[in-house]
Design an enzyme around this catalytic site. Sequence first.
Site, PDB file in Angstrom:
ATOM      1  CE  LYS A  61      -1.829   1.095   3.971  1.00 42.21           C
ATOM      2  NZ  LYS A  61      -2.704   1.057   5.170  1.00 42.21           N
ATOM      3  CE1 TYR A 219      18.566   3.385   4.479  1.00 46.17           C
ATOM      4  CE2 TYR A 219      20.928   3.796   4.457  1.00 46.17           C
ATOM      5  CZ  TYR A 219      19.669   4.081   4.936  1.00 46.17           C
ATOM      6  OH  TYR A 219      19.504   5.075   5.869  1.00 46.17           O
ATOM      7  CG  ASP A 275      14.369  -2.429  11.368  1.00 51.05           C
ATOM      8  OD1 ASP A 275      13.770  -3.094  10.513  1.00 51.05           O
ATOM      9  OD2 ASP A 275      14.134  -1.232  11.605  1.00 51.05           O
ATOM     10  CG  HIS A 280      19.137  -0.518   5.766  1.00 49.70           C
ATOM     11  ND1 HIS A 280      18.686  -1.320   4.747  1.00 49.70           N
ATOM     12  CD2 HIS A 280      18.034  -0.162   6.474  1.00 49.70           C
ATOM     13  CE1 HIS A 280      17.372  -1.443   4.836  1.00 49.70           C
ATOM     14  NE2 HIS A 280      16.954  -0.755   5.877  1.00 49.70           N
ATOM     15  NE  ARG A 382      14.061  10.776   6.964  1.00 50.31           N
ATOM     16  CZ  ARG A 382      14.080  11.166   5.695  1.00 50.31           C
ATOM     17  NH1 ARG A 382      14.081  12.472   5.416  1.00 50.31           N
ATOM     18  NH2 ARG A 382      14.088  10.304   4.711  1.00 50.31           N
ATOM     19  CE  LYS A 383      23.840  13.165  11.133  1.00 50.51           C
ATOM     20  NZ  LYS A 383      24.863  14.051  11.738  1.00 50.51           N
ATOM     21  CD  GLN A 412      17.361   8.293   4.760  1.00 53.26           C
ATOM     22  OE1 GLN A 412      16.973   7.743   3.752  1.00 53.26           O
ATOM     23  NE2 GLN A 412      16.917   7.953   5.958  1.00 53.26           N
ATOM     24  NE  ARG A 504      25.195  14.317  19.392  1.00 57.41           N
ATOM     25  CZ  ARG A 504      26.310  13.630  19.630  1.00 57.41           C
ATOM     26  NH1 ARG A 504      26.668  13.376  20.900  1.00 57.41           N
ATOM     27  NH2 ARG A 504      27.052  13.190  18.660  1.00 57.41           N
TER      28      ARG A 504
END
Length: 532
Positions: A61, A219, A275, A280, A382-383, A412, A504
């Site tokens: 989806k 990735y 995960d 990745h 987010r990095k 990203q 962090r």
Amino acid sequence: MASDNKRWLFNLKGKVRTKKYNFDLCRLTTSSQEKSPAAMDKNVKEQHLLVVFGASGDLAKKKIYPTLWYLYKDDLIPKGTKIVGYARSELTVEKLRAKTEPFMKLKDGEKGKVSEFFKVCYYVQGPYNEESGFKKLNTELDKLGEGKDVVNRLFYLALPPSVFIDASENIKKFCMSSKGWSRVVIEKPFGKDLESSNELSNHLASLFPEDSMYRIDHYLGKEMVQNLMVLRFGNRIFGPVWCRESVKSVIITFKEPIGTYGRGGYFDEYGIIRDVMQNHLLQVLCLVAMEKPASKKSEDLRNEKVKVLKCMSPITLGDTVLGQYIGNPSAEGDGKFGYLDDSTVPKGSITPTFATSVMYIHNERWDGVPFILKCGKALNERKAEVRIQFHDAPGDIFEGRCKRNELVVRLQPNEAVYVKLMIKEAGMSFEPSESELDLTYSERYKHVKMPDAYERLILDVFSGNQSHFVRSDELAEAWRIFTPILHQIEKEKIKPIPYKFGSRGPLESDELIKKCGFVYSGTYKWQKKPEK
């Protein structure tokens, strides 16, 4: 195609495509083989059928159907491709559209085009563990391929592990193409440890040849991950310094500012190491560390990645910091809740949501250089990035005011490549100052629409290019490195260190990184350039 829809696509010969996709590319087999006589004959009528198993699930989806829509909209998949969803749920194409359309990011004027897309979509309901459903599916596929000389079938297995074996066996028995190629896309998880991964690999090997299997790690489809090979092997400037004599340390980081609230049950079964880190980040490590392959062919590239993994010992608990986030009373929304506050997470769970591990590659190029993998959820930003820190400049004449050079590949968000370096402070001063040589993609390529990772990878499956997919021996080596520590954590019930949502991560992680020789000065931070 409008200029804002241009895409940077590479065919198997490496030529850039910025406009329409060359459909002949979809008739190529793997790069080590020649075109089949049928594919070379322009009079041959060819049909492509893509089957999405698990069509009612979240992945289908939110990712697969939207990706197929983008490819269809931009005329990037072979003309006339039919898409068949298969799942246990009672669905129709209309209901499937209602579920998926909110994730398709439609623009004004695209309603008509999206209606055309769903006209080439079909749906078959059936179980995964019974022959009847797959016989019914095969009947539908035969009907869609009627009148064609060549019918290629692509099976996308977006399935939970519990039904994977039954589904793959039934595909082999009842659904393989009798007059074209059959290819199978396999979504992770590829097992939970070395033993389960080997069982899965052996099972698949008994059904399908390796060159028809595409183990997808999204990735490997990211713009900047794919850019690593060109950056490394297309520039003379980096070759002499890409080794232990110049590189002090390498940090590969993945950070998310969100937790797992409401969906922690699935995550708890795997944890952050399985995960993110084992797949990745390890894939990125291989691309950073590998030797130059003999060619761009998929097998040459994957051979070099496997060589890197074979030079690595299993990671140890002494070189690892584990963390689990707790709620932050001053945060908003889900940030107030810790991992264990989630009702879907088992009480007292010790599953880590954060991990830092130090790894070493025992070969001539990298011996002694720490490769630090760091990943976590509920962090401060987010990095995802690769940060290569070089040794201090020898013979310091600036009284310790010079910082270390760093090459940073930002994966990203806001894709970029930049080099942190020292320059003279502008003006009358002669003081050293930190700056950067910066390639920010949103600034340099304003009119280029970057394709999503899944778009690239699905096109690779159509074209038979396995360069950006995981091979079975590569998977086995990755699990060899991580299985001992995963079993130790579970057997000894190693409790992760608490860290606040939005921080962090554990301070012990910073201490471990510092111990490895990485220097974090905190005096300079790269900023995304404002759009003009």
